[in-house]
Design an enzyme around this catalytic site. Structure first.
Site, PDB file in Angstrom:
ATOM      1  N   ARG A 151       0.820  -1.211   0.000  1.00  0.00           N
ATOM      2  CA  ARG A 151       0.000   0.000   0.000  1.00  0.00           C
ATOM      3  C   ARG A 151       0.857   1.267   0.000  1.00  0.00           C
ATOM      4  NH1 ARG A 151      -5.016  -1.861   3.949  1.00  0.00           N
ATOM      5  NH2 ARG A 151      -6.323  -2.652   2.252  1.00  0.00           N
TER       6      ARG A 151
ATOM      7  N   LYS B 204     -16.617 -15.505   4.758  1.00  0.00           N
ATOM      8  CA  LYS B 204     -18.072 -15.427   4.941  1.00  0.00           C
ATOM      9  C   LYS B 204     -18.844 -15.083   3.681  1.00  0.00           C
ATOM     10  CE  LYS B 204     -17.868 -14.002   9.797  1.00  0.00           C
ATOM     11  NZ  LYS B 204     -18.206 -12.926  10.750  1.00  0.00           N
TER      12      LYS B 204
END
Length: 401
Positions: A35, A200
């Protein structure tokens, strides 16, 4: 969306840049500086224009308190190494030290302000509170550049409210991210294959709903796949399962069949006695996807599925991948993620446009040793790229129009 070119001559101007330096740390050691490196083109362009570059960023979740372990000091050090200049770190975000360090700047200098999330106002739900805080930061600059793509899906003080007080534009990274993701969502070259993993289903609901209407193929792996397998009536043992999403997932399976979207699920699974931590032994075993033992946990897709997923990806013109296929941090459960990454690399070589959708996927390709130029685009924003793919309006981009 306004870009750097719209800001005109920046020589001698104080340019406040919201970057995304939320990097993983092991103590004070940065374990993945991707990043930081992604922010360099904007910083270098502003320095070349003679601007004074004042960087803002967050690290972790200090929840509005000063947490010394989440200081941006390691980021300032690494940034200085990459730029080849000294990058002073202010002790605060908008206080006396920040003002003193900014006042001491010469053209082309770079200063980093302390973690913006040390201030409770940064993430406050009270707009007036956020605005008052953003106004204090705005006093340090003449213009604002939004270059932290990882936070554009949030309306926070340093990436949204501040744009009310200063001429604002997108940095080169945000501009690049929007162009790349738009290429996958607006008239993509087909077949369009979307590979989804991670833990998930609930994290990816919006993406699946949005892409069931546009993707040619959905490839599902990771912890979320066990809810799909359970929805098909299979035993999933002790694998991660979201019982409350079963009906939703059954609906996705039916919609895919009706609309002709190819839904690709694994045919075999790598299982273990449990999650590989503590005293749990690592003894991987490959079983059929419809024959997971009741006392075992699925932790990766199996060899047959690895080839299947790889081949489906290579047979694509546009590929978007978000989420690992298994517990890639443990070598014995990393092969599924490796196969998907290799599929994207091979598809890129064959002329496809490929996107690694940030977050764990971006960490995985770096940790597994893949060259960054093997992919068309590696996003720096996991949540932001997901919401972009969902078709949501992102406040941090909207404010730059």
């Amino acid at each position: 969306m306004k870009t750097l070119k719209d800001l005109g001559d920046l020589k001698g101007k104080r340019v406040l840049v919201r970057a995304d330096f939320n990097v993983p740390l092991d103590g004070t050691t940065i374990t993945d500086d991707g990043r930081i490196r992604a922010a360099l083109p904007t910083i270098e362009a502003l320095r070349a224009d003679g601007a004074k570059v004042i960087l803002m960023a967050h690290l972790g979740r200090p929840k509005g308190k000063v947490v010394p372990e989440l200081s941006l000091a390691p980021v300032a050090k690494r940034l200085g190494e990459l730029l080849g200049v000294n990058v002073p770190l202010a002790e605060d975000t908008y206080g006396a030290d920040a003002h003193a360090k900014v006042e001491a700047m010469s053209d082309g200098d770079v200063v980093l302000l302390q973690n913006v999330r040390f201030n409770p106002e940064e993430t406050s739900k009270d707009e007036a509170e956020r605005d008052a805080y953003a106004k204090k930061i705005a006093e340090l600059g003449d213009v604002f550049v939004s270059d932290g793509f990882g936070v554009v899906h949030r309306a926070q003080g340093s990436n949204y409210s501040i744009a009310k007080y200063l001429p604002s534009a997108a940095g080169l990274l945000v501009e690049k991210e929007v162009k790349a993701l738009s290429r996958a969502t607006e008239n993509p070259e087909r077949p369009l294959t979307v590979v989804l993993g991670g833990s998930k289903v609930s994290d990816k609901l919006g993406v699946i709903e949005n892409l069931l209407g546009s993707a040619n193929r959905l490839v599902i792996g990771g912890g979320m796949v066990y809810t799909f397998l359970k929805a098909k009536g299979y035993e999933v043992g002790t694998s991660l399962l979201e019982e409350d999403q079963l009906e939703t997932v059954k609906g996705y399976i039916e919609t895919a069949e009706k609309t002709g979207v190819e839904l690709v699920l694994p045919t075999d699974i790598v299982v273990n006695a449990g999650f590989p931590a503590g005293d749990t032994p690592i003894a991987p075993e490959v079983v059929k996807a419809d024959a997971i033992p009741a006392d075992k946990m699925g932790l990766d897709i199996g060899p047959e599925s690895q080839k299947l997923f790889h081949d489906k990806i290579v047979d694509s013109k546009t590929v978007v991948w978000n989420g690992p296929m298994g517990v890639f941090e443990v070598a014995q459960f990393a092969e599924g993620t490796r196969a998907v990454a290799q599929g994207l690399v091979d598809a890129t070589k064959a002329g496809a446009f490929t996107i690694v959708g940030g977050g764990d996927s971006a960490s995985a390709v770096r940790n597994l040793g893949f060259p960054e130029d093997g992919f068309s685009h590696i996003s720096t924003g996991g949540g932001a790229s997901l919401e972009f793919l969902e078709g949501k309006e992102l406040p941090g981009l909207k404010v730059l129009e």
